[in-house]
Design a protein around this motif. Structure first.
Motif, PDB file in Angstrom:
ATOM      1  N   MET A  85       0.812  -1.210   0.000  1.00  0.00           N
ATOM      2  CA  MET A  85       0.000   0.000   0.000  1.00  0.00           C
ATOM      3  C   MET A  85       0.853   1.272   0.000  1.00  0.00           C
ATOM      4  N   GLY A  86       2.180   1.099  -0.027  1.00  0.00           N
ATOM      5  CA  GLY A  86       3.054   2.251  -0.175  1.00  0.00           C
ATOM      6  C   GLY A  86       3.687   2.771   1.097  1.00  0.00           C
ATOM      7  N   LEU A  87       3.569   2.036   2.185  1.00  0.00           N
ATOM      8  CA  LEU A  87       4.178   2.460   3.443  1.00  0.00           C
ATOM      9  C   LEU A  87       5.351   1.545   3.764  1.00  0.00           C
ATOM     10  N   ALA A  88       6.482   2.118   4.018  1.00  0.00           N
ATOM     11  CA  ALA A  88       7.657   1.314   4.317  1.00  0.00           C
ATOM     12  C   ALA A  88       7.636   0.875   5.771  1.00  0.00           C
ATOM     13  N   VAL A  89       7.650  -0.418   5.975  1.00  0.00           N
ATOM     14  CA  VAL A  89       7.774  -0.952   7.320  1.00  0.00           C
ATOM     15  C   VAL A  89       9.166  -1.564   7.399  1.00  0.00           C
ATOM     16  N   LEU A  90      10.044  -0.822   8.018  1.00  0.00           N
ATOM     17  CA  LEU A  90      11.425  -1.271   8.121  1.00  0.00           C
ATOM     18  C   LEU A  90      11.628  -1.999   9.446  1.00  0.00           C
TER      19      LEU A  90
END
Length: 178
Positions: A85-90
């Motif tokens: 969905m376009g959110l970076a979960v690092l």
């Protein structure tokens, strides 16, 4: 809408395109699945269907459509719904590592000699080569931008249909089966 989504899922579950490395099954193990994203927009529902393939090889034991091992220093974990969905979960470990890495780079330390930062060694050298202006004032910004570039590579690598002319043609080939 659910009939349409289910139709696509059923077609995808059995879809094989050997030329593009997509195999629905190896022996009795299924590989194709979908991550659905549904949302209401005004009075209508829209649904994104993320085509997934979980096949592994000896060279890519975590998955062919999984972040390349050269990118694992930033993101080794699989790509999930949030990333799609376009959110970076690092990974949480990166918060600590980025602080240590920034300091070590500013002090011109040999990154490869610092155990908790060794995985970033080659990448850190490239960052410094590409940013001769790297300084205390801009270090964090540069590192965040460069991590974003790696993360973009992670997303591209994890996609079944690559964002290339060949990848688009392969995707259109699947669409034609619907």
């Amino acid at each position: 809408m659910s009939k349409c989504c289910n139709h696509i899922l059923e077609k995808w579950r059995s879809y094989t395109d050997e030329q593009n490395g997509i195999f629905a099954f190896t022996e009795n193990t299924p590989h194709n699945t979908i991550t659905p994203i549904a949302r209401k927009k005004d009075d209508f529902y829209e649904c994104d269907l993320v085509l997934r393939n979980n096949i592994t090889t000896e060279e890519r034991p975590l998955g062919v459509f999984h972040p390349n091992p050269t990118l694992h220093h930033i993101k080794k974990e699989n790509i999930g719904l949030i990333e799609v969905m376009g959110l970076a979960v690092l990974p949480a470990r990166l918060s600590k590592e980025i602080v240590l890495l920034e300091q070590a780079m500013l002090e011109n330390k040999e990154i490869d000699s610092i155990p908790e930062l060794q995985s970033h060694g080659t990448w850190a050298k490239e960052v410094l080569q590409n940013h001769p202006e790297f300084s205390k004032e801009n270090a964090r910004h540069i590192l965040e931008q460069e991590i974003g570039k790696v993360f973009l590579e992670v997303l591209c690598d994890a996609g079944v249909f690559k964002r290339t002319t060949e990848g688009n043609a392969a995707f259109q080939k699947f669409i034609a089966t619907l």
